[in-house]
Motif scaffolding. Structure first.
Motif, PDB file in Angstrom:
ATOM      1  N   ARG A 222       0.830  -1.217   0.000  1.00 53.76           N
ATOM      2  CA  ARG A 222       0.000   0.000   0.000  1.00 53.76           C
ATOM      3  C   ARG A 222       0.858   1.258   0.000  1.00 53.76           C
ATOM      4  O   ARG A 222       0.578   2.213  -0.726  1.00 53.76           O
ATOM      5  N   ALA A 223       1.901   1.261   0.826  1.00 53.55           N
ATOM      6  CA  ALA A 223       2.789   2.424   0.889  1.00 53.55           C
ATOM      7  C   ALA A 223       3.490   2.634  -0.455  1.00 53.55           C
ATOM      8  O   ALA A 223       3.660   3.773  -0.917  1.00 53.55           O
ATOM      9  N   GLY A 224       3.877   1.554  -1.101  1.00 56.45           N
ATOM     10  CA  GLY A 224       4.508   1.652  -2.411  1.00 56.45           C
ATOM     11  C   GLY A 224       3.560   2.212  -3.457  1.00 56.45           C
ATOM     12  O   GLY A 224       3.948   3.063  -4.272  1.00 56.45           O
ATOM     13  N   ARG A 225       2.316   1.747  -3.428  1.00 60.85           N
ATOM     14  CA  ARG A 225       1.318   2.278  -4.377  1.00 60.85           C
ATOM     15  C   ARG A 225       1.054   3.755  -4.125  1.00 60.85           C
ATOM     16  O   ARG A 225       0.935   4.542  -5.067  1.00 60.85           O
ATOM     17  N   LEU A 226       0.988   4.143  -2.836  1.00 59.33           N
ATOM     18  CA  LEU A 226       0.769   5.544  -2.493  1.00 59.33           C
ATOM     19  C   LEU A 226       1.934   6.405  -2.976  1.00 59.33           C
ATOM     20  O   LEU A 226       1.726   7.474  -3.558  1.00 59.33           O
ATOM     21  N   ALA A 227       3.157   5.929  -2.745  1.00 61.69           N
ATOM     22  CA  ALA A 227       4.332   6.692  -3.190  1.00 61.69           C
ATOM     23  C   ALA A 227       4.334   6.832  -4.712  1.00 61.69           C
ATOM     24  O   ALA A 227       4.648   7.897  -5.247  1.00 61.69           O
ATOM     25  N   LYS A 228       3.970   5.759  -5.394  1.00 60.56           N
ATOM     26  CA  LYS A 228       3.920   5.796  -6.861  1.00 60.56           C
ATOM     27  C   LYS A 228       2.865   6.795  -7.339  1.00 60.56           C
ATOM     28  O   LYS A 228       3.105   7.586  -8.255  1.00 60.56           O
ATOM     29  N   ARG A 229       1.710   6.783  -6.708  1.00 61.55           N
ATOM     30  CA  ARG A 229       0.644   7.721  -7.087  1.00 61.55           C
ATOM     31  C   ARG A 229       1.063   9.167  -6.826  1.00 61.55           C
ATOM     32  O   ARG A 229       0.809  10.054  -7.645  1.00 61.55           O
ATOM     33  N   LEU A 230       1.707   9.413  -5.674  1.00 63.63           N
ATOM     34  CA  LEU A 230       2.164  10.772  -5.372  1.00 63.63           C
ATOM     35  C   LEU A 230       3.219  11.238  -6.367  1.00 63.63           C
ATOM     36  O   LEU A 230       3.225  12.409  -6.784  1.00 63.63           O
ATOM     37  N   ALA A 231       4.108  10.336  -6.774  1.00 64.35           N
ATOM     38  CA  ALA A 231       5.131  10.688  -7.767  1.00 64.35           C
ATOM     39  C   ALA A 231       4.486  11.036  -9.104  1.00 64.35           C
ATOM     40  O   ALA A 231       4.852  12.030  -9.745  1.00 64.35           O
ATOM     41  N   VAL A 232       3.511  10.237  -9.513  1.00 66.74           N
ATOM     42  CA  VAL A 232       2.821  10.502 -10.781  1.00 66.74           C
ATOM     43  C   VAL A 232       2.070  11.835 -10.700  1.00 66.74           C
ATOM     44  O   VAL A 232       2.117  12.652 -11.631  1.00 66.74           O
ATOM     45  N   LEU A 233       1.395  12.087  -9.571  1.00 61.32           N
ATOM     46  CA  LEU A 233       0.677  13.352  -9.409  1.00 61.32           C
ATOM     47  C   LEU A 233       1.650  14.535  -9.417  1.00 61.32           C
ATOM     48  O   LEU A 233       1.351  15.587  -9.990  1.00 61.32           O
TER      49      LEU A 233
END
Length: 107
Positions: A27-38
């Motif tokens: 979950r933390a990895g997905r969140l970090a990935k989403r924040l990077a994309v945003l």
């Protein structure tokens, strides 16, 4: 891990704890990935907006700001020396002294 669990080397509680840890990290990895994309999308949007604004309002098209008022003061002396009457008395004295020294050297 499955063999260790079947042999009884790992308890069910430890397996649950490992499973939760993996899920939390995922979950933390997905969140970090989403924040990077945003972040990349936001930076791109700002860059495009600045480019678009520059195209719509080039520097030569924008009117300069209104001139500010300058307090009235004595006009500056001209370079050719015709405006010597408005000079500071000390400056006038130094110029007169320099001219008199120049005349003494010539004569």
């Amino acid at each position: 891990a499955a063999l260790a669990a079947l042999r009884g080397q790992v308890s069910a509680r430890e397996i649950e704890r490992l499973t939760r840890r993996h899920e939390r990290r995922a979950r933390a990895g997905r969140l970090a990935k989403r924040l990077a994309v945003l972040g990349v999308l936001a930076a791109g949007a700002v860059a495009v907006w600045k480019w678009w604004d520059k195209q719509a309002n080039p520097d030569w098209l924008v009117e300069p700001p209104a001139a500010t008022e300058v307090p009235d003061r004595a006009p500056l002396a001209s370079v050719d020396g015709s405006g010597q009457t408005s000079l500071d008395p000390e400056v006038q004295a130094k110029q007169a002294e320099a001219e008199s020294e120049g005349r003494e050297e010539r004569g």
